[in-house]
Enzyme design. Structure first.
Site, PDB file in Angstrom:
ATOM      1  N   TRP A 358       0.834  -1.208   0.000  1.00 42.66           N
ATOM      2  CA  TRP A 358       0.000   0.000   0.000  1.00 42.66           C
ATOM      3  C   TRP A 358       0.869   1.258   0.000  1.00 42.66           C
ATOM      4  O   TRP A 358       0.393   2.352  -0.242  1.00 42.66           O
ATOM      5  CB  TRP A 358      -0.961  -0.002   1.196  1.00 42.66           C
ATOM      6  CG  TRP A 358      -0.294   0.255   2.536  1.00 42.66           C
ATOM      7  CD1 TRP A 358       0.713  -0.478   3.092  1.00 42.66           C
ATOM      8  CD2 TRP A 358      -0.579   1.315   3.457  1.00 42.66           C
ATOM      9  NE1 TRP A 358       1.073   0.046   4.318  1.00 42.66           N
ATOM     10  CE2 TRP A 358       0.292   1.148   4.572  1.00 42.66           C
ATOM     11  CE3 TRP A 358      -1.469   2.373   3.472  1.00 42.66           C
ATOM     12  CZ2 TRP A 358       0.288   2.004   5.672  1.00 42.66           C
ATOM     13  CZ3 TRP A 358      -1.476   3.243   4.578  1.00 42.66           C
ATOM     14  CH2 TRP A 358      -0.603   3.058   5.664  1.00 42.66           C
ATOM     15  N   ASP A 359       2.157   1.081   0.236  1.00 47.73           N
ATOM     16  CA  ASP A 359       3.093   2.208   0.214  1.00 47.73           C
ATOM     17  C   ASP A 359       2.934   3.017  -1.074  1.00 47.73           C
ATOM     18  O   ASP A 359       3.033   4.241  -1.082  1.00 47.73           O
ATOM     19  CB  ASP A 359       4.555   1.712   0.261  1.00 47.73           C
ATOM     20  CG  ASP A 359       4.848   0.805   1.435  1.00 47.73           C
ATOM     21  OD1 ASP A 359       3.911   0.188   1.955  1.00 47.73           O
ATOM     22  OD2 ASP A 359       6.028   0.696   1.806  1.00 47.73           O
ATOM     23  N   GLU A 489       1.213  -1.789  13.152  1.00 45.51           N
ATOM     24  CA  GLU A 489       1.291  -3.253  13.233  1.00 45.51           C
ATOM     25  C   GLU A 489       1.690  -3.749  14.624  1.00 45.51           C
ATOM     26  O   GLU A 489       1.858  -4.946  14.825  1.00 45.51           O
ATOM     27  CB  GLU A 489       2.261  -3.787  12.159  1.00 45.51           C
ATOM     28  CG  GLU A 489       1.726  -3.568  10.753  1.00 45.51           C
ATOM     29  CD  GLU A 489       2.718  -3.918   9.653  1.00 45.51           C
ATOM     30  OE1 GLU A 489       3.921  -4.076   9.975  1.00 45.51           O
ATOM     31  OE2 GLU A 489       2.300  -4.019   8.484  1.00 45.51           O
ATOM     32  N   LYS A 601       3.647   1.967  16.066  1.00 47.85           N
ATOM     33  CA  LYS A 601       4.765   1.791  15.134  1.00 47.85           C
ATOM     34  C   LYS A 601       4.838   2.955  14.140  1.00 47.85           C
ATOM     35  O   LYS A 601       5.906   3.460  13.810  1.00 47.85           O
ATOM     36  CB  LYS A 601       4.570   0.470  14.381  1.00 47.85           C
ATOM     37  CG  LYS A 601       5.652   0.154  13.378  1.00 47.85           C
ATOM     38  CD  LYS A 601       5.354  -1.145  12.633  1.00 47.85           C
ATOM     39  CE  LYS A 601       6.431  -1.492  11.628  1.00 47.85           C
ATOM     40  NZ  LYS A 601       6.095  -2.608  10.770  1.00 47.85           N
ATOM     41  N   GLN A 602       3.682   3.339  13.616  1.00 43.27           N
ATOM     42  CA  GLN A 602       3.660   4.384  12.576  1.00 43.27           C
ATOM     43  C   GLN A 602       2.277   5.021  12.612  1.00 43.27           C
ATOM     44  O   GLN A 602       1.369   4.495  13.250  1.00 43.27           O
ATOM     45  CB  GLN A 602       3.924   3.759  11.213  1.00 43.27           C
ATOM     46  CG  GLN A 602       2.818   2.839  10.729  1.00 43.27           C
ATOM     47  CD  GLN A 602       3.291   1.884   9.645  1.00 43.27           C
ATOM     48  OE1 GLN A 602       3.808   0.819   9.958  1.00 43.27           O
ATOM     49  NE2 GLN A 602       3.106   2.241   8.393  1.00 43.27           N
TER      50      GLN A 602
HETATM   51  C1  BGC Z   1       5.075  -1.130   7.486  1.00 51.11           C
HETATM   52  C2  BGC Z   1       3.999  -1.243   6.425  1.00 51.11           C
HETATM   53  C3  BGC Z   1       4.664  -1.163   5.061  1.00 51.11           C
HETATM   54  C4  BGC Z   1       5.782  -2.185   4.922  1.00 51.11           C
HETATM   55  C5  BGC Z   1       6.557  -2.024   3.625  1.00 51.11           C
HETATM   56  C6  BGC Z   1       6.123  -2.208   7.261  1.00 51.11           C
HETATM   57  O1  BGC Z   1       7.135  -2.089   8.214  1.00 51.11           O
HETATM   58  O2  BGC Z   1       4.509  -1.279   8.766  1.00 51.11           O
HETATM   59  O3  BGC Z   1       3.061  -0.188   6.569  1.00 51.11           O
HETATM   60  O4  BGC Z   1       3.701  -1.366   4.072  1.00 51.11           O
HETATM   61  O5  BGC Z   1       6.698  -2.036   5.971  1.00 51.11           O
HETATM   62  O6  BGC Z   1       7.154  -0.753   3.547  1.00 51.11           O
END
Ligand code: BGC
Length: 767
Positions: A358-359, A489, A601-602
């Site tokens: 989804w990035d 996550e 986490k984000q």
């Molecule tokens: C992130 C995801 C991301 C993936 C690839 C993960 O660490 O939590 O949001 O899509 O990395 O960049």
């Protein structure tokens, strides 16, 4: 401790001095690519120390059999591996019979440079052998941006203090393996090895996926600027072709090899033609010659930089970093092939098998949309459109029906290849990003036809998914979404992740709006699509109902939406109170401790505020920022940029700058101690966003482009260009004010810090 060995420079990435500790990190940082292929900055000559060999071809992957502890229904059978492709860059070098190997000889005056102006990688050093022989080595290499199946290396050896024999052994090696492989299998089948007077070709095929690749090389030998003919000795083994050329040279002579190489592959040519096309490509390259190819390379990159460049004055490290990020994004994806996408590691490593997350939709599209022609972003959308059937199949496997689609978390060809249940099955917010990207594209480019030609089918399929995925809670008399993982996550299997619920509601409403739009503006397309996807008007009632009655966890006490049900049961201790030794928590803590903790986490709730900023008041944003940011550990590279943009919006430039620094030099300074695995390509788009949408305050709501520029204290000025519909606008900001230059032939109305401004064609406005 940061590596911090990269020398600051406005246009170059520079490493000076030879340190074996930095080899694998530099192999990532100095990677080169041209959208169709890319490679880590491995040395051409043999290196016996630790190295991570990597050369990758866009779209070529291997479905490695999944390895999990406990199989769950619905798991994908495979995990797509970005494949290490046959190595064409290798040139073994012998000096008077002694192998040149930087791991064993003395290395003096080592310097490596990646010129971001033209994508050229150079290396120079002196190698001294035990017997006292010394040679100067110079190598230059690039992957052509104009003939994307070709790359070229010029490798020169000059004896400093002896007269003797220099031997070059250029080779093609298809015996390469992936570092990342679940069962240590060999992923290639070698079909043929073909050798001509000055060229070599290996035809190989990926096992299971059957991608045919022709790896090629052709060489020219040059002694003191004159092409020389030297008979070769050939050695052909199982998986390798090596040609050896020797000559006697005097001290001070320069003996060079120019090696043209690259790949042709079955996605672009009929299999039976691959070898011929390969021969043609190499002949064309040799005919043009190194210098002319380089000239074309310069022009191609000039054109890219003309719109993509961001100039920062007063902070050389920031300047270098933003260019590095823009450069890498352009090396990874050039936008003319809707079968390709932007892998989180691009062509710089193997981690995150699969190319598409989804990035792309959430972070990368705005960058490509604003710095390139609109077809580039459109190609990224079409990539997903072309995978809609697979997304529908994927949803069917999980029990959804009637054309509901769930796009995969990770994919190469549309099939899911992620196999952690809490992500594969639960991180469903990714589906919303697909629709958000369509909205973002249409909103920015004004290309409403896209809804009729492609977008609507995706929007309907995703609306169907959300309406089926939501559960009606009798207790709440509202719809809830149970058992999900949000963007954060560090929480799994939660109920009512606010971001997911909000996105679901928004997608349903956007679907309803576009159904009406199509009926009104594109009635024929509406009928065509309705037939194709078996759309039934009664569906909209369900969508309306689910959207209208969606539940959102909210805390009256704190005045904020809660990340998920029960979030307030956690001990809300700000992350800055964690001891340094406990960070990053994903390396220091057990998983259960992370799950019980409040740490984020984000961006999660704040990701929603970023996407839908126009739907919330600023004071509401501020409350949420103040509640969630202190709990955020930013352990995804996608995190700081969103926070930087929101902090800019809240006029907290210092905070925005602090967050900006974490994204911009993430790889150059190796903040996360993992740069050796490859670069964080998708989050590089976040750095661009932090400047353009963050400091520059660029927004595009209601068909109007607006800016609200601020500037970090320690920058003197910055400027960037964006393409917006038919216009190209250059924005300049310093501490005195800002300027907008309209490069186009027609005037444009924009809003700057809440004031309407008209910029005439080819005109400058100073504010
Ligand atoms: C992130 C995801 C991301 C993936 C690839 C993960 O660490 O939590 O949001 O899509 O990395 O960049």
């Amino acid at each position: 401790m940061n590596l911090d060995y990269i020398k600051p420079d406005e246009w170059k990435i520079i490493e000076e001095g030879f340190d074996k500790e930095n080899i694998t990190a530099s192999e990532s940082i100095f990677s080169i690519g041209n959208g169709a292929m890319g490679q880590r900055a491995n040395f051409e000559e043999h290196y016996s120390g630790e190295t991570f060999q990597g050369s990758y071809i866009g779209g070529i992957y291997y479905p490695d059999k999944t390895r999990v502890g406990w199989w769950k229904n619905g798991y994908p059978e495979y995990f797509a591996k970005v494949l290490n492709a046959p190595n064409w860059i290798g040139i073994d070098v012998k000096i008077n019979g002694k192998q040149l190997d930087l791991n064993t000889c003395r290395v003096i005056d080592f310097s490596r440079e990646l010129n971001m102006k033209n994508g050229v990688l150079t290396r120079s050093f002196i190698a001294e052998f035990d017997d006292g022989d010394s040679v100067k080595i110079q190598s230059t290499r690039f992957l052509s941006m104009t003939s994307t199946e070709v790359g070229v290396i010029k490798y020169s050896v000059t004896p400093i203090n002896f007269k003797g024999e220099i031997e070059f052994s250029p080779y093609l090696d298809a015996g390469i393996i992936n570092e990342d492989s679940n069962y240590d299998e060999f992923f290639w089948e070698i079909l043929d090895k073909i050798e001509t007077i000055d060229a070599g070709f290996i035809l190989s095929k990926t096992l299971k996926t059957g991608f045919l690749v022709c790896t090629a090389m052709k060489v020219e030998l040059v002694l003191n600027d004159y092409i020389v003919n030297i008979d070769k000795e050939s050695q052909i083994t199982d998986k390798k072709i090596t040609n050896t050329y020797k000559t006697e040279v005097n001290s001070g002579d320069t003996f060079s090899i120019v090696k043209y190489g690259g790949y042709t592959q079955g996605m672009n040519h009929p299999d039976a033609e691959l070898l011929n096309v390969s021969k043609r490509r190499l002949n064309e390259a040799v005919e043009l010659g190194f210098d002319a190819l380089l000239e074309k390379q310069n022009k191609a990159w000039n054109k890219i930089w003309d719109t993509a460049d961001i100039m920062i004055s007063g902070d050389i490290k920031a300047q270098q970093a933003i260019r590095f990020n823009i450069f890498q994004l352009n090396q990874t994806y050039s936008g003319d092939d809707s079968r390709l996408n932007i892998g989180p590691k691009g062509f710089t490593g193997e981690k995150y098998g699969g190319s598409t997350y989804w990035d792309t939709e959430a972070y990368c599209i705005p960058f490509y949309m604003s710095t390139k022609d609109k077809d580039v972003a459109k190609n990224l959308l079409i990539y997903r459109y072309n995978q809609l059937d697979k997304a529908i199949e994927n949803a069917e496997k999980l029990g959804f029906s009637k054309g509901a689609a769930l796009y995969p978390m990770v994919t190469m060809n549309g099939e899911e290849c992620h196999n952690e249940w809490e992500i594969t099955f639960e991180e469903i917010h990714r589906n919303g990003a697909m629709v958000y990207a369509i909205y973002n594209y249409v909103n920015y480019t004004g290309d409403k036809d896209y809804i009729a030609s492609h977008g609507m089918e995706v929007i309907i399929a995703i609306a169907r998914f959300w309406s089926q995925r939501a559960t009606f809670s009798k207790d709440k008399d509202q719809f809830v979404i149970l058992g999900v993982t949000g963007p954060n996550e560090y929480e799994n299997n939660v109920n009512n992740n606010w971001y997911t619920n909000y996105l679901a509601k928004w997608c349903l409403e956007y679907a309803l709006e576009n159904i009406e739009f199509l009926k009104d503006q594109f009635p024929e397309d509406f009928v065509r699509i309705a037939e194709k996807v078996k759309f039934n008007e009664t569906e909209t009632q369900t969508w309306e109902n689910v959207a209208a009655k969606m539940y959102f966890p909210y805390s009256e006490k704190h005045g904020v939406y809660l990340q998920q049900d029960g979030f307030l049961d956690k001990e809300l201790i700000p992350a800055d109170q964690l001891h340094k030794s406990e960070r990053p928590i994903n390396q220091k803590w057990s998983w259960d401790r992370i799950l019980r903790s409040p740490y984020i986490k984000q961006a999660d709730v704040l990701q929603g505020f970023y996407f839908f900023e126009n739907l919330f008041d600023k004071d509401v944003l501020e409350k949420h920022f103040d509640f969630y940011e202190p709990l955020t550990v930013h352990e995804s590279s996608l995190s700081p940029c969103v926070h930087s943009i929101l902090a800019s919006k809240l006029e907290r430039t210092e905070k925005a700058y602090e967050m900006y620094l974490r994204t911009s030099r993430l790889d150059l300074d190796d903040y996360n101690h993992e740069v050796h695995e490859g670069l964080h390509i998708t989050s590089m788009a976040g750095t661009w966003l932090s400047i353009v949408q963050g400091f520059g305050g660029m927004r595009n709501f209601n068909n109007t482009l607006s800016f609200d520029p601020t500037i970090p204290k320690n920058w003197k000025s910055y400027s960037f260009k964006i393409k917006y519909r038919d216009h190209t606008i250059k924005v300049f900001k310093n501490h005195e004010g800002c300027k907008f230059y309209n490069e186009s032939d027609t005037p444009i109305d924009i809003i700057v810090s809440n004031q309407q401004v008209t910029i005439q064609n080819k005109d400058l406005v100073v504010l």
